[in-house]
Design an enzyme around this catalytic site. Structure first.
Site, short mmCIF file in Angstrom:
data_model
loop_
_atom_site.label_atom_id
_atom_site.label_comp_id
_atom_site.label_asym_id
_atom_site.label_seq_id
_atom_site.Cartn_x
_atom_site.Cartn_y
_atom_site.Cartn_z
N ASP A 1 -7.95 0.76 2.08
CA ASP A 1 -7.73 -0.43 2.89
C ASP A 1 -6.82 -0.11 4.08
OD1 ASP A 1 -7.82 -3.47 3.12
OD2 ASP A 1 -5.66 -3.15 2.93
N GLU B 1 -11.34 2.31 5.63
CA GLU B 1 -11.42 1.17 6.53
C GLU B 1 -10.63 1.62 7.76
OE1 GLU B 1 -10.78 -3.65 6.44
OE2 GLU B 1 -9.18 -2.38 5.64
#
Length: 700
Positions: free
Chosen positions: A336, A373
């Site tokens: 993330d 990401e």
């Protein structure tokens, strides 16, 4: 170090050097703190205890080795509950925030028990750490090691997948609940589940109360090494460890890999006004990036930023990744806001960041998939430039370009072709193959696929933030009515658009990621930021499996085709050159009349011809040529099959404008094209024709 387990199988565990380690006659507790002046171990008998049954002081002379405090307490065993407590300087202006009264979570704890407890003395009582025995009978389970190029990823939330009463299972909302639904996942055909955060995050607030906006998604880390206790069916301390392993083992038996969404960019301790729960109270200026030596930087958008390129924090992240790989057999990670890993200890983006390279090169992670990401909340956007060939990326450009094309945005024809062909503009220059692109149209963050074609605007009022939260740039449309409608014309277009985007996703070069529920048109009623909606709005409604059985059938057939067809999952980029002596280029593009495509045209209609791969990529000769006809305009068109495919047998595979079951032909036995090779293309539609196996057309 790696340790042999006495299970009768050749299985190994990875023992990090810190945390609570079972010994023959007790438990060793080890914790890093450079600036602490004293360290204490708080032992509890029960989860409900407000006060420790015993407090043990680390001896500064005999229990400190460099910056590591370590002692062994004899007579303790697995299941022991504990906290840490550290004394040291309270000097916020210089980054020091020691609180000698704070009960601290061990950064390396492998399980937590209980919740925050309410009290009247102002002391925060977080969940208790649990001493864990990692022994588990894996029955010979190993990582599946499926090539990333052959993967079909399914992003899902452990709790939300089975929490609804409509799931009709014994253990809803848990790891065991996922096991009960494995037959559905296997039948769908996905090869990997990407689980939204399963490491520990708060359930109650620090006062022991249900928060106004609960953190349903789990992007608020509290203990990186610990499976989330809230997803365990058995509420005994440490049960989540066993149940998580059971889930992984059963998924592997079904041929499904497990990828974890990990959040090494911030913690739940927040900024200067946040609580001291763990890292702040042990070595604040090491674990966090501070500006001017005292203020928390906020590249995560969540109040603080983990100092991932500090050697101590870097070591913790590596131990954590190895722990999940070798003790839980997970097959990979999605990082993330991974661009934060590219920031140095001052927060500056640096080229060739050591953390990113070390993850890619770590020998104990060599069997794993690593997905970034490739952006953060402070403006970094590194899609196409994150790491080396070992790193794949969520391709945000793919999402935006495919959405824009099917919405009918002008000037998107070339962008759609580039994304369909594997995004060579982003990856080829760096020597990275097409499967470095994780293609997605929707994710947990944003509209569901159904809502993408049903709402022009976000509808987040239920989040309690006056609709200010959530992205305003959704590239969505409602086709005449905002939200649910009985208007047949609107419903028809929406149905086509759902199929158009599913087909585009699963026939594109790269690796597709499907969001749980999109295959049955799950809706969040226009909420594009359901992070706090732990209710039916977010949960998978299993009645949709029957209600939208036609879309589910369509999706399953697409996934099976993708898994069977090397033509749509190549490991090298399309070149526009002939393959294996055939006169047919590996990819060619045409206007609707069959002439070479004018890339400057504003009309969003075209024909793509993708040839089967070479013998090297397709040694078994399974590949078929594919013709894809796109009409994203608002009017009906006529498309001509290109001359390049004359003399080959063609069958219709997909027609998104047709009603089920004629929208897809899983056995590739659909109608042949008209004899004049001119195909009717209704507005907002996609048709796909496939040839027979092309091995017969290759020169010997």
């Amino acid at each position: 170090m790696l340790m042999r387990q006495p299970t009768g199988n050749l299985q190994f565990t990875y023992q990090p050097p810190f945390g609570a380690t079972l010994q023959e006659n007790g438990v060793q507790f080890s914790v890093f703190s450079r600036s602490a002046t004293a360290m204490r171990l708080l032992l509890y008998n029960k989860v409900s205890d407000l006060e420790p049954a015993e407090i043990i002081e680390f001896d500064r002379e005999t229990d400190r080795w460099g910056d590591v405090w370590s002692l062994t307490v004899r007579g303790l065993d697995e299941g022991q509950l504990y906290h840490l407590q550290a004394s040291g300087p309270w000097d916020p202006d210089n980054g020091q925030r020691f609180d000698s009264a704070a009960r601290l979570i061990d950064p390396y704890t492998q399980a937590l028990a209980g919740t925050f407890q309410a009290s009247d003395d102002g002391v925060i009582r977080p969940p208790k750490c649990v001493v864990v025995n990692d022994t588990f009978d894996w029955e010979g389970d190993r990582h599946l090691r499926r090539d990333l190029s052959e993967s079909v990823i399914y992003e899902m939330h452990v709790r939300g997948f089975t929490k609804s009463r409509t799931a009709k299972i014994k253990c809803p909302g848990t790891y065991l609940g996922v096991i009960e639904k494995i037959p559905y996942l296997k039948d769908l055909g996905v090869t990997a589940v990407e689980l939204m955060p399963v490491n520990e995050f708060p359930i109650l607030d620090i006062h022991g109360q249900v928060p106004e906006r609960p953190n349903y998604w789990g992007y608020d880390p509290m203990a990186f090494f610990s499976p989330h206790r809230g997803y365990a069916h058995d509420k005994q301390p440490g049960a989540q460890v066993v149940e998580f392993k059971q889930m992984v083992k059963e998924l592997h038996k079904a041929g499904i890999e497990v990828i974890l969404d990990v959040v090494f960019n911030h913690t739940c301790e927040g900024n200067e006004n946040g609580p001291t729960l763990s890292f702040k109270g042990l070595e604040n200026q090491v674990y966090y990036i501070l500006s001017e030596g005292c203020h928390y930087t906020n590249y995560s958008g969540c109040g603080n930023t983990l100092n991932g390129n500090h050697p101590v924090v870097r070591e913790m992240i590596f131990h954590c990744l190895r722990h999940w790989v070798h003790n839980y057999h997970v097959d990979g990670f999605r990082f993330d806001l991974a661009s934060i890993l590219s920031r140095d200890r001052s927060g500056n983006l640096v080229p060739n960041p050591p953390m990113v390279e070390l993850i890619a090169e770590d020998p104990l992670l060599a069997d794993t998939k690593i997905i970034a990401e490739a952006w953060d909340a402070a403006g970094a956007y590194q899609v196409g430039s994150f790491g080396n060939h070992r790193w794949a990326e969520w391709n945000g450009r793919y999402r935006d370009d495919v959405r824009g094309f099917w919405r009918g945005d002008g000037g998107t024809l070339g962008a759609l072709a580039t994304r369909l062909a594997g995004s060579s503009d982003l990856y080829e220059h760096a020597g990275r193959p097409p499967f470095c692109s994780i293609n997605f149209i929707t994710s947990h963050d944003g509209f569901t696929l159904n809502d993408l074609v049903s709402y022009k605007e976000k509808h987040n009022i239920d989040n309690g933030e006056d609709n200010r939260d959530g992205d305003n740039h959704n590239i969505s449309d409602n086709y005449g009515v905002e939200g649910p409608t009985r208007k047949k014309g609107v419903s028809t277009i929406r149905s086509r658009q759902v199929r158009n985007m599913l087909a585009t996703l699963l026939l594109s070069q790269g690796v597709p990621m499907l969001v749980s529920g999109d295959e049955v048109r799950r809706t969040q009623k226009g909420n594009n930021n359901a992070y706090c909606q732990d209710n039916d709005l977010s949960w998978f409604d299993w009645r949709l499996v029957q209600k939208h059985a036609d879309v589910l059938r369509f999706t399953k057939a697409l996934i099976q085709f993708r898994r069977d067809q090397p033509t749509v999952r190549r490991v090298s980029f399309l070149t526009g050159e002939p393959v294996d002596g055939r006169l047919i280029q590996d990819v060619s593009w045409y206007s609707e009349d069959g002439s070479p495509l004018n890339w400057g045209q504003m009309e969003l209609s075209m024909v793509a011809y993708i040839a089967a791969p070479s013998r090297v990529e397709d040694p078994e000769g399974l590949g078929r040529d594919i013709v894809m006809m796109f009409n994203s305009t608002g009017s009906d068109r006529m498309h001509t099959l290109p001359d390049v495919g004359r003399g080959m047998k063609w069958n219709l595979f997909i027609d998104t404008a047709a009603d089920s079951p004629r929208d897809i032909f899983p056995d590739l036995d659909g109608p042949m094209p008209p004899s004049n090779r001119v195909v009717d293309m209704p507005c907002h539609s996609l048709k796909v024709y496939v040839s027979g196996p092309v091995s017969a057309y290759r020169r010997k």
